[in-house]
Design a protein around this motif. Structure first.
Motif, PDB file in Angstrom:
ATOM      1  N   VAL A   1       0.908  -0.675   0.114  1.00  0.00           N
ATOM      2  CA  VAL A   1       0.129   0.124  -0.189  1.00  0.00           C
ATOM      3  C   VAL A   1       0.825   1.040  -0.112  1.00  0.00           C
ATOM      4  O   VAL A   1       1.723   1.141   1.396  1.00  0.00           O
ATOM      5  N   LEU A   2       0.693   2.008  -0.494  1.00  0.00           N
ATOM      6  CA  LEU A   2       1.377   3.253  -1.467  1.00  0.00           C
ATOM      7  C   LEU A   2      -0.124   4.676  -0.440  1.00  0.00           C
ATOM      8  O   LEU A   2      -0.985   4.561  -0.585  1.00  0.00           O
ATOM      9  N   ASP A   3       0.740   5.427   0.461  1.00  0.00           N
ATOM     10  CA  ASP A   3      -0.393   6.458   0.502  1.00  0.00           C
ATOM     11  C   ASP A   3       0.578   7.520  -0.551  1.00  0.00           C
ATOM     12  O   ASP A   3       2.190   7.851  -0.009  1.00  0.00           O
ATOM     13  N   PRO A   4      -0.095   8.473  -0.622  1.00  0.00           N
ATOM     14  CA  PRO A   4       0.822   9.489  -1.753  1.00  0.00           C
ATOM     15  C   PRO A   4       1.295  10.512  -1.295  1.00  0.00           C
ATOM     16  O   PRO A   4       1.609  11.494  -1.570  1.00  0.00           O
ATOM     17  N   ARG A   5       0.183  10.551  -0.114  1.00  0.00           N
ATOM     18  CA  ARG A   5       0.078  11.941   0.779  1.00  0.00           C
ATOM     19  C   ARG A   5       1.683  12.258   1.084  1.00  0.00           C
ATOM     20  O   ARG A   5       2.333  13.373   1.718  1.00  0.00           O
ATOM     21  N   SER A   6       2.437  10.880   2.154  1.00  0.00           N
ATOM     22  CA  SER A   6       3.629  11.012   2.566  1.00  0.00           C
ATOM     23  C   SER A   6       4.481   9.852   2.108  1.00  0.00           C
ATOM     24  O   SER A   6       5.766  10.674   2.202  1.00  0.00           O
ATOM     25  N   GLY A   7       4.164   9.083   1.001  1.00  0.00           N
ATOM     26  CA  GLY A   7       5.646   8.604   0.471  1.00  0.00           C
ATOM     27  C   GLY A   7       5.549   7.492   0.531  1.00  0.00           C
ATOM     28  O   GLY A   7       6.457   6.889   0.202  1.00  0.00           O
ATOM     29  N   ALA A   8       4.997   7.109   1.710  1.00  0.00           N
ATOM     30  CA  ALA A   8       5.794   5.746   1.929  1.00  0.00           C
ATOM     31  C   ALA A   8       4.723   4.458   1.953  1.00  0.00           C
ATOM     32  O   ALA A   8       3.924   4.445   1.453  1.00  0.00           O
ATOM     33  N   LEU A   9       5.218   3.645   1.174  1.00  0.00           N
ATOM     34  CA  LEU A   9       5.390   2.163   1.013  1.00  0.00           C
ATOM     35  C   LEU A   9       5.479   0.910   1.407  1.00  0.00           C
ATOM     36  O   LEU A   9       5.940   0.502   2.294  1.00  0.00           O
ATOM     37  N   SER A  10       4.307   0.456   2.114  1.00  0.00           N
ATOM     38  CA  SER A  10       4.092  -0.469   3.160  1.00  0.00           C
ATOM     39  C   SER A  10       5.250  -1.914   2.197  1.00  0.00           C
ATOM     40  O   SER A  10       5.665  -2.109   1.212  1.00  0.00           O
ATOM     41  N   ALA A  11       6.133  -2.161   3.495  1.00  0.00           N
ATOM     42  CA  ALA A  11       6.214  -3.360   3.780  1.00  0.00           C
ATOM     43  C   ALA A  11       5.713  -4.496   2.855  1.00  0.00           C
ATOM     44  O   ALA A  11       4.241  -4.880   2.496  1.00  0.00           O
ATOM     45  N   PRO A  12       5.720  -5.022   1.359  1.00  0.00           N
ATOM     46  CA  PRO A  12       4.908  -6.127   1.046  1.00  0.00           C
ATOM     47  C   PRO A  12       4.078  -7.350   1.797  1.00  0.00           C
ATOM     48  O   PRO A  12       5.227  -7.679   2.469  1.00  0.00           O
ATOM     49  N   ALA A  13       3.150  -7.766   1.936  1.00  0.00           N
ATOM     50  CA  ALA A  13       2.439  -8.796   2.064  1.00  0.00           C
ATOM     51  C   ALA A  13       2.539 -10.040   1.446  1.00  0.00           C
ATOM     52  O   ALA A  13       1.680  -9.783   0.234  1.00  0.00           O
TER      53      ALA A  13
END
Length: 131
Positions: free
Chosen positions: A44-56
């Motif tokens: 999951v990518l949060d476009p506001r913060s630019g953070a991409l979660s670790a792939p599950a």
């Protein structure tokens, strides 16, 4: 994963991914972007913060060929190249339901939710199945 401003033709942000991205879907209400990978994981990518979660791990070593986000933004449907559709909660990235029997599919093959989120649709070799 690149986020672009299509009107201006600019790359806004580029976020590295651990695996090759094969598909993506966005949720208009929350703004999140879910990406499926060639190795069967989703992130999951949060476009506001630019953070991409670790792939599950969603599909065990099968390439994800399609993804969609539920109308409420709390879960996703993914479909792998073997046709298996998984319903996964976004809060814990845990698969809640696995739907089999569609047979192999070629990309793109995004499963879909009904507008109220109560039903799931998946494409098979010669069919469309509703659960």
């Amino acid at each position: 994963v690149k986020l672009c401003d299509l009107e201006r033709g600019l790359t806004l942000r580029s976020v590295p991914s651990r695996a090759s991205v094969t598909c993506a879907a966005a949720h208009l209400g929350t703004g999140i972007i879910v990406v499926g990978h060639e190795d069967g994981t989703a992130a999951v990518l949060d476009p506001r913060s630019g953070a991409l979660s670790a792939p599950a791990p969603v599909h065990r070593a099968r390439s994800i060929v399609g993804v969609s986000v539920a109308p409420d933004g709390r879960s996703i449907l993914t479909q792998a190249d073997d046709g298996v559709v998984c319903a996964t909660s976004l809060d814990a990235m845990k698969t809640r339901l696995t739907l089999e029997g569609l047979g192999p599919v070629a990309p793109p093959s995004a499963p879909a939710y009904s507008p109220d989120g109560a039903l799931a649709l998946g494409r098979g070799v010669d069919s469309l199945i509703c659960w």
